[in-house]
Design a protein around this motif. Structure first.
Motif, PDB file in Angstrom:
ATOM      1  N   MET A  66       0.833  -1.196   0.000  1.00 17.40           N
ATOM      2  CA  MET A  66       0.000   0.000   0.000  1.00 17.40           C
ATOM      3  C   MET A  66       0.867   1.246   0.000  1.00 17.40           C
ATOM      4  SD  MET A  66      -2.693   1.147   2.949  1.00 17.40           S
ATOM      5  CE  MET A  66      -3.289   2.844   3.060  1.00 17.40           C
ATOM      6  N   ASP A  67       0.429   2.260  -0.730  1.00 18.54           N
ATOM      7  CA  ASP A  67       1.130   3.534  -0.785  1.00 18.54           C
ATOM      8  C   ASP A  67       0.822   4.352   0.467  1.00 18.54           C
ATOM      9  OD1 ASP A  67       2.195   6.018  -1.309  1.00 18.54           O
ATOM     10  OD2 ASP A  67       0.918   6.451  -3.047  1.00 18.54           O
ATOM     11  N   LEU A  68       1.741   4.333   1.408  1.00 14.59           N
ATOM     12  CA  LEU A  68       1.614   5.173   2.600  1.00 14.59           C
ATOM     13  C   LEU A  68       2.427   6.457   2.465  1.00 14.59           C
ATOM     14  CD1 LEU A  68       1.707   2.546   5.485  1.00 14.59           C
ATOM     15  CD2 LEU A  68      -0.245   3.874   4.675  1.00 14.59           C
ATOM     16  N   GLU A  69       3.185   6.582   1.372  1.00 12.88           N
ATOM     17  CA  GLU A  69       3.981   7.785   1.158  1.00 12.88           C
ATOM     18  C   GLU A  69       3.094   8.980   0.818  1.00 12.88           C
ATOM     19  OE1 GLU A  69       7.065   7.170  -1.700  1.00 12.88           O
ATOM     20  OE2 GLU A  69       7.765   5.306  -0.773  1.00 12.88           O
ATOM     21  N   THR A  70       2.146   8.784  -0.111  1.00  9.03           N
ATOM     22  CA  THR A  70       1.304   9.902  -0.530  1.00  9.03           C
ATOM     23  C   THR A  70       0.007   9.991   0.270  1.00  9.03           C
ATOM     24  OG1 THR A  70       0.077   8.669  -2.235  1.00  9.03           O
ATOM     25  CG2 THR A  70       2.210   9.615  -2.872  1.00  9.03           C
ATOM     26  N   PHE A  71      -0.349   8.938   1.011  1.00  7.49           N
ATOM     27  CA  PHE A  71      -1.618   8.913   1.738  1.00  7.49           C
ATOM     28  C   PHE A  71      -1.832  10.138   2.626  1.00  7.49           C
ATOM     29  CE2 PHE A  71      -4.259   7.702   5.377  1.00  7.49           C
ATOM     30  CZ  PHE A  71      -5.399   7.238   4.737  1.00  7.49           C
ATOM     31  N   PRO A  72      -0.826  10.595   3.380  1.00  4.92           N
ATOM     32  CA  PRO A  72      -1.054  11.759   4.241  1.00  4.92           C
ATOM     33  C   PRO A  72      -1.355  13.049   3.479  1.00  4.92           C
ATOM     34  CG  PRO A  72       0.913  10.549   4.916  1.00  4.92           C
ATOM     35  CD  PRO A  72       0.521  10.035   3.569  1.00  4.92           C
ATOM     36  N   LYS A  73      -1.083  13.072   2.175  1.00  6.07           N
ATOM     37  CA  LYS A  73      -1.258  14.296   1.390  1.00  6.07           C
ATOM     38  C   LYS A  73      -2.496  14.272   0.507  1.00  6.07           C
ATOM     39  CE  LYS A  73       3.733  15.146   1.313  1.00  6.07           C
ATOM     40  NZ  LYS A  73       4.933  15.384   0.482  1.00  6.07           N
ATOM     41  N   LEU A  74      -3.298  13.225   0.602  1.00  7.33           N
ATOM     42  CA  LEU A  74      -4.470  13.127  -0.257  1.00  7.33           C
ATOM     43  C   LEU A  74      -5.441  14.281  -0.019  1.00  7.33           C
ATOM     44  CD1 LEU A  74      -5.292   9.302  -0.265  1.00  7.33           C
ATOM     45  CD2 LEU A  74      -3.837  10.618  -1.819  1.00  7.33           C
ATOM     46  N   GLY A  75      -5.672  14.609   1.242  1.00  7.41           N
ATOM     47  CA  GLY A  75      -6.607  15.682   1.551  1.00  7.41           C
ATOM     48  C   GLY A  75      -6.130  17.041   1.065  1.00  7.41           C
ATOM     49  N   GLU A  76      -4.875  17.370   1.345  1.00  3.00           N
ATOM     50  CA  GLU A  76      -4.380  18.695   0.990  1.00  3.00           C
ATOM     51  C   GLU A  76      -4.209  18.886  -0.512  1.00  3.00           C
ATOM     52  OE1 GLU A  76       0.295  18.939   1.544  1.00  3.00           O
ATOM     53  OE2 GLU A  76      -0.617  17.909   3.255  1.00  3.00           O
ATOM     54  N   ASN A  77      -4.112  17.782  -1.268  1.00  3.10           N
ATOM     55  CA  ASN A  77      -3.910  17.887  -2.715  1.00  3.10           C
ATOM     56  C   ASN A  77      -5.196  17.754  -3.524  1.00  3.10           C
ATOM     57  OD1 ASN A  77      -1.157  18.275  -2.519  1.00  3.10           O
ATOM     58  ND2 ASN A  77      -0.626  16.153  -2.867  1.00  3.10           N
ATOM     59  N   GLN A  78      -6.335  17.566  -2.874  1.00  2.00           N
ATOM     60  CA  GLN A  78      -7.555  17.324  -3.635  1.00  2.00           C
ATOM     61  C   GLN A  78      -8.017  18.553  -4.418  1.00  2.00           C
ATOM     62  OE1 GLN A  78     -10.629  15.450  -1.269  1.00  2.00           O
ATOM     63  NE2 GLN A  78      -9.895  13.417  -1.835  1.00  2.00           N
ATOM     64  N   GLU A  79      -7.894  19.730  -3.853  1.00  2.00           N
ATOM     65  CA  GLU A  79      -8.293  20.928  -4.597  1.00  2.00           C
ATOM     66  C   GLU A  79      -7.413  21.118  -5.823  1.00  2.00           C
ATOM     67  OE1 GLU A  79      -8.540  24.407  -2.197  1.00  2.00           O
ATOM     68  OE2 GLU A  79     -10.062  23.576  -0.846  1.00  2.00           O
ATOM     69  N   ALA A  80      -6.125  20.850  -5.681  1.00  2.00           N
ATOM     70  CA  ALA A  80      -5.221  20.924  -6.823  1.00  2.00           C
ATOM     71  C   ALA A  80      -5.600  19.878  -7.863  1.00  2.00           C
ATOM     72  CB  ALA A  80      -3.778  20.729  -6.377  1.00  2.00           C
ATOM     73  N   ALA A  81      -6.018  18.705  -7.400  1.00  2.00           N
ATOM     74  CA  ALA A  81      -6.419  17.643  -8.321  1.00  2.00           C
ATOM     75  C   ALA A  81      -7.619  18.071  -9.158  1.00  2.00           C
ATOM     76  CB  ALA A  81      -6.742  16.371  -7.545  1.00  2.00           C
ATOM     77  N   VAL A  82      -8.575  18.730  -8.552  1.00  2.00           N
ATOM     78  CA  VAL A  82      -9.750  19.212  -9.292  1.00  2.00           C
ATOM     79  C   VAL A  82      -9.339  20.217 -10.364  1.00  2.00           C
ATOM     80  CG1 VAL A  82     -11.895  20.524  -9.103  1.00  2.00           C
ATOM     81  CG2 VAL A  82     -11.346  18.773  -7.394  1.00  2.00           C
ATOM     82  N   ARG A  83      -8.436  21.104 -10.018  1.00  2.00           N
ATOM     83  CA  ARG A  83      -7.951  22.090 -11.007  1.00  2.00           C
ATOM     84  C   ARG A  83      -7.213  21.399 -12.156  1.00  2.00           C
ATOM     85  NH1 ARG A  83      -6.423  24.809  -6.193  1.00  2.00           N
ATOM     86  NH2 ARG A  83      -4.224  24.268  -6.542  1.00  2.00           N
ATOM     87  N   VAL A  84      -6.401  20.413 -11.828  1.00  2.00           N
ATOM     88  CA  VAL A  84      -5.657  19.686 -12.856  1.00  2.00           C
ATOM     89  C   VAL A  84      -6.620  18.946 -13.779  1.00  2.00           C
ATOM     90  CG1 VAL A  84      -4.095  17.757 -13.271  1.00  2.00           C
ATOM     91  CG2 VAL A  84      -3.527  19.480 -11.546  1.00  2.00           C
ATOM     92  N   PHE A  85      -7.612  18.302 -13.221  1.00  2.00           N
ATOM     93  CA  PHE A  85      -8.614  17.616 -14.035  1.00  2.00           C
ATOM     94  C   PHE A  85      -9.278  18.586 -15.009  1.00  2.00           C
ATOM     95  CE2 PHE A  85      -9.323  13.958 -10.877  1.00  2.00           C
ATOM     96  CZ  PHE A  85      -8.801  13.014 -11.738  1.00  2.00           C
ATOM     97  N   ASP A  86      -9.639  19.763 -14.526  1.00  2.00           N
ATOM     98  CA  ASP A  86     -10.289  20.760 -15.379  1.00  2.00           C
ATOM     99  C   ASP A  86      -9.373  21.178 -16.531  1.00  2.00           C
ATOM    100  OD1 ASP A  86     -12.569  20.694 -13.852  1.00  2.00           O
ATOM    101  OD2 ASP A  86     -12.085  22.492 -12.695  1.00  2.00           O
ATOM    102  N   ARG A  87      -8.121  21.438 -16.218  1.00  2.00           N
ATOM    103  CA  ARG A  87      -7.193  21.847 -17.266  1.00  2.00           C
ATOM    104  C   ARG A  87      -6.925  20.723 -18.269  1.00  2.00           C
ATOM    105  NH1 ARG A  87      -4.294  24.220 -12.745  1.00  2.00           N
ATOM    106  NH2 ARG A  87      -2.699  22.572 -12.879  1.00  2.00           N
TER     107      ARG A  87
END
Length: 347
Positions: free
Chosen positions: A322-343
């Motif tokens: 399991m990826d525990l490296e990025t797991f702690p950052k899932l919440g803080e990166n979600q808004e950026a993810a939405v912007r990336v999806f849009d672009r």
């Protein structure tokens, strides 16, 4: 790194035998109540709640809605909120609730012992009690083993017209892209998203089961899905569902690196909870070996309690990292993810 392995059945409980489930030591009968705001919607949850009430006398009252709606409701209700627990199927939503000041710390040594450190809040405001892996699945008869290994491989032009994945508005996809942002940076994550859009066999539509069925029918060769959706198809009463499940292979990506991206089913103690003791008992109950096994065989999510043997369905998929490296950052990166999806033009 955490690995899900084929453990022996816990000596604490043994196998479930229907109504013969043994008591789990959660205290004496308490004729009170517990109010849960929940985004979950599984039949096994109803059975678990009923069992909890039978063993404790605590009535579980559930309000079901989307996680974002429940968070807004907690905000608007303030101190008058009846909610004791907020249950979501996304760590990002739990983290968002924490940052909004809607949760408070729990005090439970049992939870600290049963839930791995990487799957609980450092301030003890929320705990996972299920794990859900978001993986790649491929057609058994059209893709060779080893032909695809990582999430990043979905951007390869060789998969043009061969990929199915649901919409960018889905929280599972937002967390997946959030993990790619954490692992590779926003610029590379955006290039990946644009390439995947170019490789899609059709515009995103439907849920994860629709993506799996699309691969099984020959519409595409690979898809992205949570494993438990395949578990639901494989164990369905519908022969057509079971047939579709038999035609795809589960691939846990990035096993030579950070591991497969996972999310959780988890609960946080509401800031204005009136029944703190009952809420704590309930979450402790959810993490017992017996109930973890119910979840593994009911919703087909992975248990967080690694002393619990996996279900036959999980056994067939095999162990994974399991990826525990990025797991702690899932919440803080979600808004950026939405912007990336849009672009990227990912609808």
């Amino acid at each position: 790194m955490m690995r899900f392995i084929r453990n022996k059945v816990s000596k604490m409980g043994g196998l479930l035998m229907g109504a013969g489930l043994m008591a789990v030591g959660i205290g004496s009968v308490d004729a009170s109540e517990l109010n849960v705001y929940s985004h979950r919607h599984y039949k096994v949850d109803e059975a678990i709640n009923q069992l909890f009430t039978e063993q404790t006398g605590i009535a579980v009252k559930v309000v079901n809605a989307e996680a974002d709606q429940l968070i807004e409701r907690l905000k608007s209700e303030g101190e008058s909120s009846p909610a004791d627990l907020l249950v979501t199927v996304d760590v990002g939503r739990l983290q968002r609730a924490k940052e909004a000041g809607l949760l408070k710390s729990m005090d439970s040594k049992l939870l600290d012992d049963r839930v791995p450190e990487g799957l609980r809040d450092a301030d003890k405001q929320w705990y996972a009690y299920t794990v859900r892996a978001r993986v790649i699945m491929y057609a058994k008869d059209r893709v060779q083993a080893g032909e695809i290994k990582n999430y990043e491989d979905l951007a390869d032009p060789k998969w043009r017209g061969r990929v199915l994945v649901r919409s960018s508005g889905n929280s599972y996809n937002q967390s997946l892209l959030a993990s790619l942002i954490a692992a590779n940076g926003e610029e590379k994550a955006e290039a990946w998203a644009k390439a995947v859009v170019g490789n899609m066999a059709r515009a995103p539509q439907g849920g994860d089961r629709d993506q799996i069925k699309g691969v099984a029918s020959g519409l595409a060769d690979v898809c992205v899905s949570n494993t438990y959706y395949l578990g639901l198809l494989a164990n369905s009463e519908d022969a057509a569902d079971r047939e579709a499940a038999s035609k795809v292979v589960v691939l846990f990506p990035n096993q030579d690196g950070r591991g497969a991206q996972c999310n959780i089913g988890g609960a946080g103690l509401a800031k204005h909870a009136k029944n703190v003791e009952n809420a704590t008992k309930y979450l402790e109950f959810l993490t017992t070996p017996e109930v973890q096994k119910m979840i593994a065989n009911g919703s087909h999510e992975f248990p967080v309690n690694l002393d619990v043997s996996l279900s036959p369905t999980h056994e067939a998929w095999g162990k994974f990292k399991m990826d525990l490296e990025t797991f702690p950052k899932l919440g803080e990166n979600q808004e950026a993810a939405v912007r990336v999806f849009d672009r990227a033009g990912w609808k």
